[in-house]
Design a protein around this motif. Structure first.
Motif, mmCIF file in Angstrom:
data_model
loop_
_atom_site.group_PDB
_atom_site.id
_atom_site.type_symbol
_atom_site.label_atom_id
_atom_site.label_comp_id
_atom_site.label_asym_id
_atom_site.label_seq_id
_atom_site.Cartn_x
_atom_site.Cartn_y
_atom_site.Cartn_z
ATOM 1 N N ARG A 1 16.157 -6.867 63.060
ATOM 2 C CA ARG A 1 16.653 -5.715 63.832
ATOM 3 C C ARG A 1 15.509 -5.055 64.602
ATOM 4 O O ARG A 1 15.679 -4.592 65.725
ATOM 5 N N LYS A 2 14.352 -5.018 63.978
ATOM 6 C CA LYS A 2 13.185 -4.396 64.624
ATOM 7 C C LYS A 2 12.421 -5.394 65.491
ATOM 8 O O LYS A 2 11.890 -5.032 66.544
ATOM 9 N N ALA A 3 12.359 -6.657 65.055
ATOM 10 C CA ALA A 3 11.500 -7.631 65.744
ATOM 11 C C ALA A 3 12.206 -8.359 66.878
ATOM 12 O O ALA A 3 11.544 -8.980 67.711
ATOM 13 N N HIS A 4 13.528 -8.303 66.945
ATOM 14 C CA HIS A 4 14.274 -9.101 67.926
ATOM 15 C C HIS A 4 13.759 -8.901 69.350
ATOM 16 O O HIS A 4 13.470 -9.864 70.063
ATOM 17 N N ASN A 5 13.646 -7.653 69.761
ATOM 18 C CA ASN A 5 13.327 -7.382 71.173
ATOM 19 C C ASN A 5 11.904 -7.766 71.572
ATOM 20 O O ASN A 5 11.616 -7.885 72.758
ATOM 21 N N ILE A 6 11.032 -7.944 70.580
ATOM 22 C CA ILE A 6 9.657 -8.321 70.958
ATOM 23 C C ILE A 6 9.351 -9.776 70.613
ATOM 24 O O ILE A 6 8.233 -10.247 70.849
ATOM 25 N N TYR A 7 10.325 -10.510 70.097
ATOM 26 C CA TYR A 7 10.087 -11.910 69.707
ATOM 27 C C TYR A 7 9.599 -12.729 70.905
ATOM 28 O O TYR A 7 8.592 -13.436 70.848
ATOM 29 N N GLY A 8 10.293 -12.617 72.026
ATOM 30 C CA GLY A 8 9.934 -13.385 73.227
ATOM 31 C C GLY A 8 8.555 -13.036 73.747
ATOM 32 O O GLY A 8 7.796 -13.908 74.190
ATOM 33 N N THR A 9 8.216 -11.751 73.704
ATOM 34 C CA THR A 9 6.895 -11.311 74.179
ATOM 35 C C THR A 9 5.790 -11.883 73.303
ATOM 36 O O THR A 9 4.746 -12.306 73.805
ATOM 37 N N GLN A 10 6.013 -11.907 71.992
ATOM 38 C CA GLN A 10 4.974 -12.428 71.094
ATOM 39 C C GLN A 10 4.838 -13.941 71.233
ATOM 40 O O GLN A 10 3.742 -14.481 71.087
ATOM 41 N N MET A 11 5.935 -14.614 71.561
ATOM 42 C CA MET A 11 5.835 -16.042 71.860
ATOM 43 C C MET A 11 5.005 -16.249 73.139
ATOM 44 O O MET A 11 4.108 -17.094 73.184
ATOM 45 N N ALA A 12 5.317 -15.461 74.169
ATOM 46 C CA ALA A 12 4.585 -15.579 75.440
ATOM 47 C C ALA A 12 3.106 -15.246 75.242
ATOM 48 O O ALA A 12 2.232 -15.860 75.863
ATOM 49 N N ARG A 13 2.848 -14.279 74.380
ATOM 50 C CA ARG A 13 1.457 -13.896 74.091
ATOM 51 C C ARG A 13 0.693 -15.063 73.460
ATOM 52 O O ARG A 13 -0.433 -15.386 73.864
ATOM 53 N N ALA A 14 1.318 -15.713 72.458
ATOM 54 C CA ALA A 14 0.679 -16.852 71.787
ATOM 55 C C ALA A 14 0.481 -18.006 72.776
ATOM 56 O O ALA A 14 -0.561 -18.672 72.786
ATOM 57 N N THR A 15 1.480 -18.211 73.643
ATOM 58 C CA THR A 15 1.398 -19.264 74.663
ATOM 59 C C THR A 15 0.252 -18.965 75.631
ATOM 60 O O THR A 15 -0.550 -19.843 75.963
ATOM 61 N N TYR A 16 0.181 -17.719 76.064
ATOM 62 C CA TYR A 16 -0.879 -17.292 76.995
ATOM 63 C C TYR A 16 -2.258 -17.580 76.401
ATOM 64 O O TYR A 16 -3.140 -18.139 77.066
ATOM 65 N N HIS A 17 -2.455 -17.208 75.136
ATOM 66 C CA HIS A 17 -3.782 -17.405 74.531
ATOM 67 C C HIS A 17 -4.117 -18.891 74.419
ATOM 68 O O HIS A 17 -5.269 -19.286 74.612
ATOM 69 N N GLY A 18 -3.096 -19.713 74.135
ATOM 70 C CA GLY A 18 -3.331 -21.160 74.071
ATOM 71 C C GLY A 18 -3.669 -21.747 75.421
ATOM 72 O O GLY A 18 -4.660 -22.479 75.578
ATOM 73 N N VAL A 19 -2.869 -21.409 76.435
ATOM 74 C CA VAL A 19 -3.107 -21.970 77.771
ATOM 75 C C VAL A 19 -4.451 -21.480 78.309
ATOM 76 O O VAL A 19 -5.229 -22.246 78.883
ATOM 77 N N LYS A 20 -4.740 -20.214 78.079
ATOM 78 C CA LYS A 20 -6.012 -19.655 78.567
ATOM 79 C C LYS A 20 -7.201 -20.373 77.910
ATOM 80 O O LYS A 20 -8.181 -20.718 78.579
ATOM 81 N N ARG A 21 -7.088 -20.603 76.612
ATOM 82 C CA ARG A 21 -8.192 -21.250 75.881
ATOM 83 C C ARG A 21 -8.485 -22.636 76.450
ATOM 84 O O ARG A 21 -9.637 -23.008 76.647
ATOM 85 N N PHE A 22 -7.425 -23.407 76.739
ATOM 86 C CA PHE A 22 -7.638 -24.808 77.131
ATOM 87 C C PHE A 22 -7.717 -25.003 78.644
ATOM 88 O O PHE A 22 -8.145 -26.051 79.110
ATOM 89 N N ALA A 23 -7.309 -24.004 79.417
ATOM 90 C CA ALA A 23 -7.430 -24.101 80.883
ATOM 91 C C ALA A 23 -8.802 -23.619 81.344
ATOM 92 O O ALA A 23 -9.201 -23.900 82.468
ATOM 93 N N TYR A 24 -9.478 -22.856 80.487
ATOM 94 C CA TYR A 24 -10.765 -22.260 80.859
ATOM 95 C C TYR A 24 -11.702 -23.339 81.383
ATOM 96 O O TYR A 24 -11.744 -24.417 80.824
#
Length: 799
Positions: free
Chosen positions: A435-458
């Protein structure tokens, strides 16, 4: 569904009288005799946080939305007590809190009411889930207008509307349908020419009612959590949006190619089909920088795998596409197929990274691969693991961007389209239910994706796009407006959604050009391209169910219009890049609805269609079939019709004639518009001159141009070029002054200057006080000057 019957509902509870308060540095706490605490924190003179608890103490203060590096600090803070109320005063506003019932009101320094409580904070116990449903109601004045709230598919001004925030997979949504994919619980109020903002930072399902249920009451409420909101004072809407964007964070610069044109479909496969599409773009000379692979590139829809039958050698294919200027973007969804032979599944299972139900078993749901488990992206360890999974895609294969979809999170074949509400989440060490985490689930996925892509695209910059988002997601990702439909109504919706996202802090947004569901006519596709090239994110995407939606799926005329407008976007890339720079540096939205552009002009308060692209280009899409013109409002000031160079005085509604291969476009007088030559992809050409289109205006006007190496992080070390132009127009002269900053040496050496709207014939030209010879005849024939880029003042003198 909770309904907001505040006055009638007998179960509502309210704060009673204040019995004590304490003041510590920037925070003041007020206690009532029924254990309500209000904590007021002054973050800036115009930014105040109000946080309520009904249990006598506050839970851990944690937010995914707030950017830890946001600006703090105020110039003045005074707390005083009078007979009936306490007063908190800053250098911008004063806030009064009633002793009797904790209701509060906020005034400017001239005692004008900006915002005041109606019932104020109240709550109701939630018998189903425990805890409280927290509510707030504010008095609303006649004539007050409301804007913001993210991607709502309704008119720009929200007055009279009631809206719901719960990230939902709304395939083929309709006008006014609620809720949608994104949750941005931030709105802007405008009353008596003063703007303020409210950011209700609560990730539970929230509702906003803008004088819908009761004529002079605006209310917002949440199904759990705290009544925790930020008040932002303008008085200009620009100030409100900039402060909110600073509070919730700004992205880093995208690579310039990400601002090019992108092509997508569900799905391009096998490899021969991908190559055929990309080759056709080059053959037809329609610029394109990115090609997308949807779920069919995977082996049985398993994330981080490749279907070897369709794509036998992805590394070679991605490399060959890159040689032709195409960056490859792939989709990655959150659902991980339950398959003991699948390495990603096995590892997540071993490490206990999947979301669990309240009574222990893993959350199971059906998505494209069939039965799936879902990583808990609210767990930092899971985000770190997820980031590491991108090594092969980015480092080894050479993919340049990642597209996160289905992350509301969407689950098929269940009535609520998502997880059961009892699913548990780590929430960065603040365990909670879905109930509390639903609305931010997608953002936290995008955040984890961003950190991965940034790390390996650098050392290159990452590019991420997400469908679901909560306030603050803009720090990690761009977005699009979800599964729209190929209808004229959806063209109207797309125009409003992207404007609204822009003033809601999420500037890097676009819509699926042409519509995702169903098939557009050639005319609708052409009109959508004409709008889409003026959106920060520009991508055609379709479901592929009804045939193709590449530009060549239509007739020659539509192909020509597509080429003409995509060419225009590529010419305007330095202008668009400068808009992005101003967004990340100063929090200025890239698209400006007319009310944002000029809130003093009441005519702008209900306009939906027109917007200002950057600071100086006015865009008005054609939103009806068979239209060769339309009525539109031109904001105050002097403007030039882009197609005819005819000057128009604003502050009025006008009829504008257009052709099928045009839409109404106007440029602000005094502007300096930078243009590149047309390229088929970013970086294709080396060029020796930057075109500057200078529109004459009597009086002064400032324009800026930001450039850097177009990718990488050297700009953070000062290797950028920032040009400030000041034009001063007089009856018989035009002075152009140029100030330069930054250590980046641009690859061109000259400016090609087009002078538009000069009211006099040129007699002489001086560069840095030195008269230069110029050929009157060739200037009149070609209408441009070539000037060395090192000049600081250009003086054009009339006869």
């Amino acid at each position: 569904m909770i309904t907001n019957t505040e006055l009638e509902y007998k179960g509502d509870l309210y704060p009673t009288k204040i019995v004590s308060f304490e003041h510590e540095v920037d925070s003041i706490c007020f206690h009532t005799d029924n254990s309500v605490i209000l904590k007021v924190t002054v973050l800036r003179d115009s930014l105040i946080r109000f946080r309520f608890t009904t249990k006598g103490y506050f839970s851990n203060d944690f937010s995914y939305a707030i950017d830890k590096s946001h600006s703090h600090g105020y110039n003045f803070l005074e707390v005083s007590e009078v007979a009936d109320y306490y007063q908190i005063k800053t250098s911008k506003v004063q806030c009064r809190i009633q002793k009797a019932d904790m209701r509060l009101s906020i005034f400017d320094l001239n005692e004008n009411v900006i915002l005041e409580d109606e019932l104020g904070f109240h709550w109701e116990e939630s018998y189903e889930y425990g805890g409280n449903i927290v509510k707030m109601s504010k008095a609303s004045k006649d004539g007050e207008c409301f804007y913001g709230l993210g991607d709502k598919a309704t008119q720009l001004n929200l007055k009279g509307k009631r809206l719901e925030n719960f990230a939902t997979d709304q395939y083929a949504f309709q006008k006014d349908q609620e809720p949608l994919y994104k949750v941005v619980p931030f709105y802007i109020g405008l009353q008596n020419k003063q703007s303020y903002g409210i950011f209700f930072d609560n990730t539970f399902r929230t509702y906003f009612d803008f004088c819908h249920e009761r004529r002079n009451v605006t209310s917002y409420w949440a199904e759990g959590g705290e009544m925790n909101y930020y008040f932002i004072y303008g008085p200009q809407m620009q100030d409100v949006v900039t402060t909110y964007t600073d509070l919730t964070g700004k992205p880093e610069l995208p690579p310039l190619w990400a601002l090019g044109y992108h092509q997508c479909k569900w799905s391009y496969y096998p490899e021969s089909n991908v190559k055929e599409v990309t080759a056709k773009f080059r053959e037809l000379k329609i610029p394109c920088d990115a090609i997308y692979l949807d779920i069919d590139y995977m082996e049985g829809f398993r994330c981080f795998t490749w279907n070897k039958e369709y794509f036998p050698d992805p590394k070679r294919m991605v490399s060959e596409l890159m040689e032709d200027g195409f960056k490859t973007v792939v989709i990655i969804d959150p659902g991980i197929k339950i398959d003991k032979e699948y390495s990603v599944y096995k590892e997540a299972l071993e490490k206990d990274y999947f979301c669990k139900r309240a009574d222990g078993p893993y959350m199971k749901g059906k998505v494209w691969p069939g039965e799936c488990n879902f990583p808990d992206y609210t767990n930092p360890a899971v985000r770190e693991w997820w980031a590491g999974l991108f090594k092969e895609l980015i480092s080894d294969i050479g993919v340049k961007g990642v597209w996160n979809d289905m992350n509301e999170p969407a689950v098929m074949e269940v009535p609520n389209k998502t997880f059961p509400m009892d699913v548990r989440h780590d929430y960065d060490g603040n365990p909670c239910s879905h109930r509390k985490a639903h609305n931010i689930y997608g953002t936290q996925m995008a955040r984890a994706t961003y950190h991965g892509v940034k790390r390996f695209a650098y050392p290159k910059r990452p590019f991420i796009i997400t469908r679901s988002a909560y306030s603050g997601a803009q720090r990690y990702t761009s977005s699009w407006t979800g599964d729209n439909v190929a209808t004229w109504e959806h063209l109207w919706i797309a125009n409003i959604q992207v404007q609204r996202m822009s003033i809601s802090g999420m500037g890097f947004t676009g819509s699926d050009i042409g519509g995702f569901a169903e098939q557009p006519s050639g005319e609708l596709y052409a009109r959508w391209i004409q709008l889409g090239v003026f959106h920060p994110f520009c991508r055609t995407h379709s479901s592929g169910d009804h045939g193709n939606q590449e530009p060549w799926a239509f007739d020659e005329e539509v192909i020509d219009i597509t080429r003409k407008f995509v060419n225009l976007r590529y010419q305007l890339l330095p202008y668009l890049y400068t808009m992005f720079w101003q967004y990340i540096e100063e929090g200025i939205p890239m698209l400006k609805p007319l009310v944002y552009y000029d809130q003093e002009d009441i005519q702008t308060h209900y306009r939906n269609d027109e917007f200002v692209f950057g600071n100086q280009i006015l865009v008005c899409p054609i939103l009806e079939p068979n239209a060769l013109g339309r009525r539109m409002y031109i904001p105050r000031g002097q403007w030039y019709n882009y197609w005819t160079n005819e000057e128009v005085k604003g502050g009025k509604e006008v009829w504008v004639d257009t052709k099928f291969d045009q839409i109404p476009l106007f440029v602000k007088a005094g502007s300096v518009i930078p243009k590149y030559p047309v390229q088929q992809y970013v970086g294709e050409l080396e060029f020796d001159e930057l075109t500057l289109e200078i529109y004459y205006k009597e009086g002064k006007e400032k324009s800026v141009v930001y450039e850097d190496a177009q990718d990488g992080y050297d700009y953070k070390k000062g290797r950028y070029s920032f040009l400030s132009f000041q034009t001063t127009g007089k009856e018989k002269e035009l002075i152009i002054q140029l100030h330069k900053e930054g250590k980046y040496d641009t690859p061109y050496s000259k400016y090609k200057i087009n002078l538009i709207g000069l009211p006099f014939k040129i007699n002489a030209i001086e560069v840095d006080n030195v008269k230069i010879s110029f050929d009157h005849q060739s200037f009149e024939d070609d209408n441009y000057l070539i000037v060395d880029k090192e000049f600081t003042e250009l003086h054009i003198i009339g006869e």
